[in-house]
Motif scaffolding. Structure first.
Motif, PDB file in Angstrom:
ATOM      1  N   ARG A  11       9.036   3.701  52.833  1.00  0.00           N
ATOM      2  CA  ARG A  11       8.359   4.921  53.255  1.00  0.00           C
ATOM      3  C   ARG A  11       7.148   5.183  52.365  1.00  0.00           C
ATOM      4  NH1 ARG A  11      14.003   8.163  53.129  1.00  0.00           N
ATOM      5  NH2 ARG A  11      13.737   7.432  50.983  1.00  0.00           N
TER       6      ARG A  11
ATOM      7  N   ASP B 133       8.367   3.440  48.836  1.00  0.00           N
ATOM      8  CA  ASP B 133       9.620   3.565  48.090  1.00  0.00           C
ATOM      9  C   ASP B 133      10.591   2.461  48.462  1.00  0.00           C
ATOM     10  OD1 ASP B 133      10.555   4.239  50.579  1.00  0.00           O
ATOM     11  OD2 ASP B 133      10.977   6.330  50.092  1.00  0.00           O
TER      12      ASP B 133
ATOM     13  N   PRO C  46      11.916  14.978  51.921  1.00  0.00           N
ATOM     14  CA  PRO C  46      10.756  14.737  51.057  1.00  0.00           C
ATOM     15  C   PRO C  46      10.538  15.911  50.096  1.00  0.00           C
ATOM     16  CG  PRO C  46      10.012  15.414  53.234  1.00  0.00           C
ATOM     17  CD  PRO C  46      11.518  15.314  53.309  1.00  0.00           C
TER      18      PRO C  46
ATOM     19  N   TYR D  90       4.240  16.075  52.367  1.00  0.00           N
ATOM     20  CA  TYR D  90       5.226  16.844  53.120  1.00  0.00           C
ATOM     21  C   TYR D  90       6.200  17.593  52.191  1.00  0.00           C
ATOM     22  CZ  TYR D  90       4.055  15.352  57.850  1.00  0.00           C
ATOM     23  OH  TYR D  90       3.414  15.174  59.068  1.00  0.00           O
ATOM     24  N   GLY D  91       6.289  17.161  50.944  1.00  0.00           N
ATOM     25  CA  GLY D  91       7.150  17.846  49.995  1.00  0.00           C
ATOM     26  C   GLY D  91       6.541  19.097  49.398  1.00  0.00           C
TER      27      GLY D  91
ATOM     28  N   MET E 183      12.709  13.136  44.948  1.00  0.00           N
ATOM     29  CA  MET E 183      11.964  11.879  44.817  1.00  0.00           C
ATOM     30  C   MET E 183      12.017  11.364  43.377  1.00  0.00           C
ATOM     31  SD  MET E 183       8.666  12.819  47.232  1.00  0.00           S
ATOM     32  CE  MET E 183       7.773  11.304  46.836  1.00  0.00           C
TER      33      MET E 183
ATOM     34  N   PRO F 109       7.321  11.173  57.229  1.00  0.00           N
ATOM     35  CA  PRO F 109       7.821  10.990  55.858  1.00  0.00           C
ATOM     36  C   PRO F 109       9.226  10.414  55.798  1.00  0.00           C
ATOM     37  CG  PRO F 109       7.893  13.307  56.485  1.00  0.00           C
ATOM     38  CD  PRO F 109       7.142  12.599  57.573  1.00  0.00           C
TER      39      PRO F 109
ATOM     40  N   TRP G 129      10.004  16.921  45.883  1.00  0.00           N
ATOM     41  CA  TRP G 129       9.523  16.274  44.664  1.00  0.00           C
ATOM     42  C   TRP G 129      10.635  15.978  43.674  1.00  0.00           C
ATOM     43  CZ3 TRP G 129       4.659  19.853  43.845  1.00  0.00           C
ATOM     44  CH2 TRP G 129       3.731  19.562  44.855  1.00  0.00           C
TER      45      TRP G 129
ATOM     46  N   ARG H  66       5.212  11.327  51.868  1.00  0.00           N
ATOM     47  CA  ARG H  66       6.369  12.116  51.441  1.00  0.00           C
ATOM     48  C   ARG H  66       5.951  13.168  50.418  1.00  0.00           C
ATOM     49  NH1 ARG H  66      11.333  10.675  52.429  1.00  0.00           N
ATOM     50  NH2 ARG H  66      12.141  11.197  50.367  1.00  0.00           N
TER      51      ARG H  66
END
Length: 299
Positions: free
Chosen positions: A88, A84, A249, A96-97, A254, A63, A251, A93
């Motif tokens: 990535r 992104d 990673p 993994y988040g 992000m 990630p 949320w 991500r």
């Protein structure tokens, strides 16, 4: 042993047996196959748990691995949720988040529960001046929205994931403390508690065996609903820059980064936003189903 003592002992034993059966009833969900919405919520939560335990089973790749040549790629067969600004994979991500979000929700809820139960029991069982002091403090804290109170706490303690968890947990303490205090005052006057005291059972044992289990049962159900709210609160703190720092990673982080590229890369905001929304809705739906069942209502 006199007949009266035998009767009191029998009443207490029956109450304890009912209490043990009560735990199973309160924590048992209705048949999910009869409720498609609950079934979907349960499957989604199960998927989240799997992603938190072993994300590599759902996605491949790192990630944090950047590839500038693949930056801002729209969703496609190669990248289902696009890439992104650093190239990535957004889906990787996102998966993994999950761990960070679930840890935030569970840990913050646990902190709020433990502290709230302790304060609620102390207020419900203590002297009048103790009750008054705790409840007035709780009333002051309840005047602040949870997120605002968490922001105030972080302002003094500093940023970081751990501080964010503690702040969100402390923000939930007043709510749990007030509910536990109300339940404790009801339970302590119950017949089985008076019977246990009459039989000479030590006060700490009465509290642990009779008062505590019956006072916190409804609170545990409500805490299940609170997990979703704490996940949203944690994402909000990260969105504001007080949670997990980039390039973790997470949320909320992000969402915070993705808003800068909303005009030409909408998926950077849509993916984590939908993930937070679905997670909160699924956990809340399961929690409300438990609550309705505990109240003896049809789900």
């Amino acid at each position: 042993m006199s007949i009266r003592e035998q009767t009191l002992l029998g009443t207490t034993a029956l109450t304890l047996a009912d209490g043990r059966r009560g735990w199973a009833t309160w924590l048992r969900l209705p048949p999910l196959t009869r409720h498609p919405g609950l079934l979907l919520a349960g499957l989604f939560v199960g998927l989240l748990v799997l992603a938190a335990i072993e994300p590599a089973l759902l996605v491949r790749g790192d990630p944090l691995a950047a590839n500038a040549r693949e930056a801002f790629q729209a969703p496609s067969a190669a990248h289902w949720l696009g890439t992104d600004e650093n190239g990535r994979d957004v889906l990787t991500r996102l998966v993994y988040g999950v761990r960070a979000s679930l840890v935030m929700g569970l840990a913050a809820t646990a902190i709020g529960l433990v502290a709230g139960i302790a304060l609620g029991l102390l207020a419900g069982l203590g002297h009048r001046w103790i009750d008054s002091a705790i409840m007035r403090s709780v009333d002051v804290l309840l005047a602040f929205p949870d997120l605002l109170l968490a922001l105030v706490i972080i302002t003094f303690w500093g940023q970081g994931t751990l501080n964010a968890i503690i702040a969100v947990g402390i923000a939930g303490v007043p709510r749990y403390a007030r509910m536990v205090r109300a339940q404790t005052r009801v339970v302590r006057g119950a017949a089985y508690v008076e019977a246990a005291i009459t039989l000479g059972i030590a006060r700490p044992l009465v509290i642990l065996r009779h008062v505590l289990p019956n006072a916190i049962k409804p609170i545990l159900i409500l805490a299940t609903i609170g997990i979703g709210g704490n996940i949203a609160a944690g994402a909000s703190l990260s969105f504001l820059g007080f949670g997990a720092p980039p390039p973790a990673p997470e949320w909320g982080a992000m969402l915070s980064v993705g808003r800068n590229f909303l005009a030409n890369a909408w998926w950077l905001v849509a993916a984590p936003g939908v993930a937070v929304t679905l997670t909160v809705v699924a956990i809340t739906a399961l929690g409300r189903a438990l609550l309705r069942r505990s109240e003896g209502k049809n789900v």
